[in-house]
Scaffold this motif. Sequence first.
Motif, PDB file in Angstrom:
ATOM      1  N   ILE A 165       7.074   3.470   3.650  1.00  0.00           N
ATOM      2  CA  ILE A 165       7.603   2.225   3.093  1.00  0.00           C
ATOM      3  C   ILE A 165       8.442   1.494   4.130  1.00  0.00           C
ATOM      4  O   ILE A 165       8.304   0.281   4.331  1.00  0.00           O
ATOM      5  N   ALA A 166       9.342   2.225   4.798  1.00  0.00           N
ATOM      6  CA  ALA A 166      10.177   1.600   5.816  1.00  0.00           C
ATOM      7  C   ALA A 166       9.328   1.032   6.948  1.00  0.00           C
ATOM      8  O   ALA A 166       9.589  -0.060   7.464  1.00  0.00           O
ATOM      9  N   GLU A 167       8.280   1.766   7.324  1.00  0.00           N
ATOM     10  CA  GLU A 167       7.376   1.276   8.367  1.00  0.00           C
ATOM     11  C   GLU A 167       6.658   0.010   7.910  1.00  0.00           C
ATOM     12  O   GLU A 167       6.503  -0.946   8.676  1.00  0.00           O
ATOM     13  N   GLY A 168       6.232  -0.006   6.652  1.00  0.00           N
ATOM     14  CA  GLY A 168       5.546  -1.183   6.129  1.00  0.00           C
ATOM     15  C   GLY A 168       6.455  -2.394   6.033  1.00  0.00           C
ATOM     16  O   GLY A 168       6.016  -3.530   6.225  1.00  0.00           O
ATOM     17  N   ARG A 169       7.746  -2.169   5.735  1.00  0.00           N
ATOM     18  CA  ARG A 169       8.676  -3.292   5.641  1.00  0.00           C
ATOM     19  C   ARG A 169       8.897  -3.954   6.991  1.00  0.00           C
ATOM     20  O   ARG A 169       9.191  -5.146   7.069  1.00  0.00           O
ATOM     21  N   ARG A 170       8.783  -3.175   8.064  1.00  0.00           N
ATOM     22  CA  ARG A 170       8.965  -3.762   9.398  1.00  0.00           C
ATOM     23  C   ARG A 170       7.812  -4.689   9.756  1.00  0.00           C
ATOM     24  O   ARG A 170       7.973  -5.597  10.569  1.00  0.00           O
ATOM     25  N   ALA A 224       0.943  -1.715  -8.570  1.00  0.00           N
ATOM     26  CA  ALA A 224       1.828  -0.557  -8.399  1.00  0.00           C
ATOM     27  C   ALA A 224       1.874   0.303  -9.660  1.00  0.00           C
ATOM     28  O   ALA A 224       1.805   1.541  -9.590  1.00  0.00           O
ATOM     29  N   GLN A 225       1.971  -0.339 -10.831  1.00  0.00           N
ATOM     30  CA  GLN A 225       2.027   0.414 -12.081  1.00  0.00           C
ATOM     31  C   GLN A 225       0.692   1.081 -12.396  1.00  0.00           C
ATOM     32  O   GLN A 225       0.654   2.162 -12.992  1.00  0.00           O
ATOM     33  N   PHE A 226      -0.406   0.461 -11.989  1.00  0.00           N
ATOM     34  CA  PHE A 226      -1.714   1.089 -12.176  1.00  0.00           C
ATOM     35  C   PHE A 226      -1.769   2.423 -11.434  1.00  0.00           C
ATOM     36  O   PHE A 226      -2.222   3.440 -11.978  1.00  0.00           O
ATOM     37  N   ALA A 227      -1.312   2.416 -10.187  1.00  0.00           N
ATOM     38  CA  ALA A 227      -1.318   3.646  -9.397  1.00  0.00           C
ATOM     39  C   ALA A 227      -0.424   4.711 -10.027  1.00  0.00           C
ATOM     40  O   ALA A 227      -0.792   5.892 -10.098  1.00  0.00           O
ATOM     41  N   MET A 228       0.748   4.305 -10.518  1.00  0.00           N
ATOM     42  CA  MET A 228       1.686   5.261 -11.102  1.00  0.00           C
ATOM     43  C   MET A 228       1.152   5.835 -12.415  1.00  0.00           C
ATOM     44  O   MET A 228       1.239   7.039 -12.661  1.00  0.00           O
ATOM     45  N   ARG A 272       0.835  -1.202   0.000  1.00  0.00           N
ATOM     46  CA  ARG A 272       0.000   0.000   0.000  1.00  0.00           C
ATOM     47  C   ARG A 272       0.873   1.257   0.000  1.00  0.00           C
ATOM     48  O   ARG A 272       0.591   2.224  -0.710  1.00  0.00           O
ATOM     49  N   ALA A 273       1.932   1.232   0.797  1.00  0.00           N
ATOM     50  CA  ALA A 273       2.824   2.392   0.852  1.00  0.00           C
ATOM     51  C   ALA A 273       3.507   2.625  -0.483  1.00  0.00           C
ATOM     52  O   ALA A 273       3.657   3.769  -0.936  1.00  0.00           O
ATOM     53  N   LEU A 274       3.916   1.553  -1.155  1.00  0.00           N
ATOM     54  CA  LEU A 274       4.580   1.680  -2.453  1.00  0.00           C
ATOM     55  C   LEU A 274       3.622   2.207  -3.517  1.00  0.00           C
ATOM     56  O   LEU A 274       4.017   2.991  -4.389  1.00  0.00           O
ATOM     57  N   CYS A 275       2.371   1.780  -3.472  1.00  0.00           N
ATOM     58  CA  CYS A 275       1.387   2.262  -4.446  1.00  0.00           C
ATOM     59  C   CYS A 275       1.127   3.755  -4.262  1.00  0.00           C
ATOM     60  O   CYS A 275       1.122   4.523  -5.236  1.00  0.00           O
ATOM     61  N   LEU A 276       0.911   4.184  -3.023  1.00  0.00           N
ATOM     62  CA  LEU A 276       0.647   5.595  -2.765  1.00  0.00           C
ATOM     63  C   LEU A 276       1.865   6.458  -3.091  1.00  0.00           C
ATOM     64  O   LEU A 276       1.761   7.494  -3.751  1.00  0.00           O
ATOM     65  N   SER A 291      13.728   3.358 -10.377  1.00  0.00           N
ATOM     66  CA  SER A 291      14.445   2.084 -10.394  1.00  0.00           C
ATOM     67  C   SER A 291      14.418   1.424  -9.023  1.00  0.00           C
ATOM     68  O   SER A 291      14.247   0.206  -8.910  1.00  0.00           O
ATOM     69  N   VAL A 292      14.597   2.221  -7.968  1.00  0.00           N
ATOM     70  CA  VAL A 292      14.557   1.666  -6.618  1.00  0.00           C
ATOM     71  C   VAL A 292      13.165   1.130  -6.316  1.00  0.00           C
ATOM     72  O   VAL A 292      13.007   0.090  -5.658  1.00  0.00           O
ATOM     73  N   SER A 293      12.151   1.811  -6.824  1.00  0.00           N
ATOM     74  CA  SER A 293      10.777   1.370  -6.599  1.00  0.00           C
ATOM     75  C   SER A 293      10.532  -0.019  -7.184  1.00  0.00           C
ATOM     76  O   SER A 293       9.824  -0.836  -6.581  1.00  0.00           O
ATOM     77  N   MET A 294      11.105  -0.304  -8.343  1.00  0.00           N
ATOM     78  CA  MET A 294      10.928  -1.626  -8.943  1.00  0.00           C
ATOM     79  C   MET A 294      11.488  -2.714  -8.033  1.00  0.00           C
ATOM     80  O   MET A 294      10.909  -3.797  -7.899  1.00  0.00           O
ATOM     81  N   ILE A 295      12.641  -2.442  -7.411  1.00  0.00           N
ATOM     82  CA  ILE A 295      13.232  -3.425  -6.506  1.00  0.00           C
ATOM     83  C   ILE A 295      12.381  -3.582  -5.257  1.00  0.00           C
ATOM     84  O   ILE A 295      12.151  -4.699  -4.772  1.00  0.00           O
ATOM     85  N   LEU A 296      11.875  -2.475  -4.714  1.00  0.00           N
ATOM     86  CA  LEU A 296      11.039  -2.547  -3.520  1.00  0.00           C
ATOM     87  C   LEU A 296       9.737  -3.291  -3.783  1.00  0.00           C
ATOM     88  O   LEU A 296       9.260  -4.052  -2.935  1.00  0.00           O
TER      89      LEU A 296
END
Length: 532
Positions: free
Chosen positions: A508-513, A456-460, A301-305, A433-438
């Motif tokens: 994003i960092a919060e979501g990864r935890r 993710a690409q839909f949101a972007m 969710r964080a990555l999409c937003l 590019s970093v987003s693709m890895i995340l």
Amino acid sequence: MAVDCHASPSSSTDSVEAQRLFDDYDPLGDDSALENQKSDARPDKPTPLPKAQLATLCIVRLVDPVTFTQIFPYVNEMMEHLRVTEDHSKIGFYSGLVESSFAVAQVVSIYQWARLSDIIGRRPVVLLGIMGIGISTMFFGVSTTLTGLIMARSLSGLFSGNIAVIHSVLGEITDSTNQSIAFPLYGLCWPLGAIIGSAAKLIFRPLLGGLLSNPAPKFPRLFDIPFLQKYPYFLPCFVSAIVAFAGCIYGYFYLGETHPNMQRGKPRKEDIPLSECHDGAFEKSSESASVKYILSIPVVRALCLSGAGLSFIATGFDVTFVLFCYTTLQQGGLSFDATQIGYALSIAGFISIFLQLFCMPFLLQRVDHARMYNFCMGLWPFCFVLLPGLNLIARWGAIDELTGELAPATHALVWVGIGIILTLAKAAALAFSVSMILVKDAAPNPSSLAATNGIAQFAMCLSRSFSPAFASSLLAFSIGFDFVLLRYLWVLVMTLICFLGTTLSRRIAEGRRRSPRSMADRGGHASLAMAH
């Protein structure tokens, strides 16, 4: 240990799905479902990259910007030729309508292509998309009505919706030991395509669309034939389609199937990415997660937003920069002509290539990806805040503000400032590019990678579809005022949006935890409580 015995039916259903997904999987405690299949002991050497597969992906990725931008040099002229309207002032509106139909259709089709790739495989979806782009581009060249142009452009957008699948293939042929090389190389394709397409149309205006459009009067010995006289804009579309067909043919021979559940035969351990092999044994195949489950993962969710914010800001900056350069000195711009704007865009492209080639691999190997993403997002406010400073410098050393003529020293100083701002912008754009890895790391399992990329690409793409209209309208509205604060309203609004984007990126960092594994564990306990 206390157990919750009052779990709701809906939470029980989600927990059962979570348990099913992760029971087929053996995570090792990492946040990434793709990465945590790997051994705790990092290999001494990076996994060899499948060079043919990577080269094919890069060629396929290059097709998109080339076919997308090749209409820009001649689309206004085409509207006049087809006599879409008798009012010359409305030409821009109809041209924008044709151009925007691509983005709208792409948004509609992205997730559907991703899901289809889970059913028939990645390879056929990629090849079908590229073939469709080529055919629809040729159809655009022979269209003689506004309806036909919009339909052809929409078809191109529908077929280009396979971009999420292409990203997924890249994730499936790489792992954490070699992605710092593969992702920057893949990231080169868009700036290269932008140089060939967008910037080239301004600097080398004859290239592609400009040179090949309406070729009969330009090169009568070669192209003065009835067909090209009837369809004067077919030739640039045909050449662009040839690029697409070449990519499709190359992909047919060198692009293999990468879906983890659709591998032909049983490959050897050394022939597959680490994401499919753990401790010498192949992982059990897993099913693709539902949209509801994927969106229940906090980091997704964080990555999409944040991705939507990144795409909106980056596209808005590109549009704003061009319009700012074109605006007169008296209205707060630089009074650049098309050639000067083209030089600036080419500089931006080469800066992007330099950063992708020489900086990105080093940073990906040594910097936490979420922190790097946050740093890149934090650069965007400076890109907008510094732009008015170029106008102040130009007006300080202007010989004639009406014509925009500058003193040599001032002219050089303005270009130095442009270089600094574009470097900041392209460094900020490394977040793509970093987003693709995340996103790859956030996928709940390998089979869900395409669906996760699709969301993710839909949101972007959704935010990208209306960002140009918003940014250009905001700038046009602002420069009409004489009061300085209102004249630079566009700076204030876009900077506030940038700060909002940085706030979203911190999630994003919060979501990864909050790892998917812990969610599955909690779901298992809830199911156990319901059983008792």
